[in-house]
Design a protein around this motif. Sequence first.
Motif, PDB file in Angstrom:
ATOM      1  N   PRO A 170       0.829  -1.212   0.000  1.00 51.99           N
ATOM      2  CA  PRO A 170       0.000   0.000   0.000  1.00 51.99           C
ATOM      3  C   PRO A 170       0.862   1.260   0.000  1.00 51.99           C
ATOM      4  CG  PRO A 170      -0.048  -1.078   2.151  1.00 51.99           C
ATOM      5  CD  PRO A 170       0.633  -2.026   1.221  1.00 51.99           C
ATOM      6  N   ARG A 171       0.436   2.257  -0.763  1.00 54.21           N
ATOM      7  CA  ARG A 171       1.158   3.530  -0.842  1.00 54.21           C
ATOM      8  C   ARG A 171       0.203   4.684  -0.560  1.00 54.21           C
ATOM      9  NH1 ARG A 171       6.198   3.426  -3.294  1.00 54.21           N
ATOM     10  NH2 ARG A 171       6.797   1.486  -4.310  1.00 54.21           N
ATOM     11  N   ARG A 172       0.781   5.793  -0.117  1.00 52.22           N
ATOM     12  CA  ARG A 172      -0.011   7.001   0.080  1.00 52.22           C
ATOM     13  C   ARG A 172      -0.619   7.435  -1.253  1.00 52.22           C
ATOM     14  NH1 ARG A 172       4.847   8.671   1.614  1.00 52.22           N
ATOM     15  NH2 ARG A 172       4.686  10.356   0.067  1.00 52.22           N
ATOM     16  N   ASP A 226       1.767   9.550  -3.199  1.00 43.66           N
ATOM     17  CA  ASP A 226       3.092   8.986  -3.426  1.00 43.66           C
ATOM     18  C   ASP A 226       3.392   8.999  -4.931  1.00 43.66           C
ATOM     19  OD1 ASP A 226       5.364   7.388  -3.732  1.00 43.66           O
ATOM     20  OD2 ASP A 226       4.774   6.004  -2.139  1.00 43.66           O
ATOM     21  N   ARG A 263       3.484   5.573  -6.719  1.00 41.58           N
ATOM     22  CA  ARG A 263       2.352   4.643  -6.767  1.00 41.58           C
ATOM     23  C   ARG A 263       1.986   4.331  -8.215  1.00 41.58           C
ATOM     24  NH1 ARG A 263      -2.456   6.567  -8.508  1.00 41.58           N
ATOM     25  NH2 ARG A 263      -2.765   8.822  -8.532  1.00 41.58           N
ATOM     26  N   THR A 295      -4.839   4.662   1.711  1.00 44.15           N
ATOM     27  CA  THR A 295      -3.745   4.152   0.893  1.00 44.15           C
ATOM     28  C   THR A 295      -4.328   3.625  -0.415  1.00 44.15           C
ATOM     29  OG1 THR A 295      -3.805   1.824   1.607  1.00 44.15           O
ATOM     30  CG2 THR A 295      -2.601   3.410   3.016  1.00 44.15           C
ATOM     31  N   THR A 296      -3.450   3.243  -1.327  1.00 46.74           N
ATOM     32  CA  THR A 296      -3.916   2.728  -2.612  1.00 46.74           C
ATOM     33  C   THR A 296      -4.684   1.416  -2.463  1.00 46.74           C
ATOM     34  OG1 THR A 296      -1.718   1.726  -2.927  1.00 46.74           O
ATOM     35  CG2 THR A 296      -2.121   3.859  -3.965  1.00 46.74           C
TER      36      THR A 296
END
Length: 312
Positions: free
Chosen positions: A135-137, A140, A143, A166-167
Amino acid sequence: MTTSKLTAIPGDQHRDGPLDLTYARALVALHRSLRYPDLPTTVGAAALSRVEQLGDGLTTVAFSSDAVEERHLQAVFGFRLAEFIDLSMMSSRTARETALLAEPPDSTVVHTVCLDADGRILGYVGLLGSRDVLPRRLDDPARSRFPVEAAHGVDLLAPFADRGLTTRQVFEIKRFVRAGDVPAGQTRDRVPWHLILALGRSVLAMGRPLLVGDSRENGALRHLRLIGFDPLVIPDTRPTLPRTSLMWSSYLVPVPAVPFASLVPEDLERSLDAIEDGLAGTHDESWQRRLMARLSANRRGRRQAGSGEVVS
């Protein structure tokens, strides 16, 4: 909902030829002849949501890809390919040249399928997840981009970065479509509402994620607004896809779909209850008008409450 054919650009060198159209007709006829009466039973307790026994002979079930057998996944992807080719929104030339019988699997994590009493698929909508392994912000820069972002050249997630998501909590609405040969009448009208109800119940079960996608104003956007979504819409984009993509022709229209992103509204359950009541109520010619009126009244009430007015 995707229901109308696109207009091909005259003289385009990639226009489908006679062999492509023959292949398309055979493919569509094949998938419309198939039946899957055991699909709801196979999903069983693994269903994210289920809509059935409303007096219309339709059963709609939402499930993850690992909840069914491979043949059922092929049925879903085959339906998607056939119906979007029939709408001229997928390239029958690409399908023929690559000998496709079903759309290639993608990152769809939730399939919502509406079937008639014989087990024929009449409608579908999917939720596609992020390709990020971790998971990414939402802001980000590393991403992965969702297909709608890549096609339109936009960033739909950054405006929601302060929400702490998050993603893993973002999903793209994909392939919202009804079978093109369903005759005018109650069944045709009820299929999209079955799908919307089941999809809505699913996203609530998933923790009210952020939804993205693209649509024309008279398509999914209209339905989302009616049930309480307040989408961020980015107008005046120039969406394109490479000619190697099955969907490349879908954007070659004077008014292409626009990208949107929206949080799931807190009172979505209220709209879903209204839809279920409408589907379960009297099956006369005015049932849909009554449902639309109730949803519209709910929407006006939300607006008035938001402006500080007292709503009785």
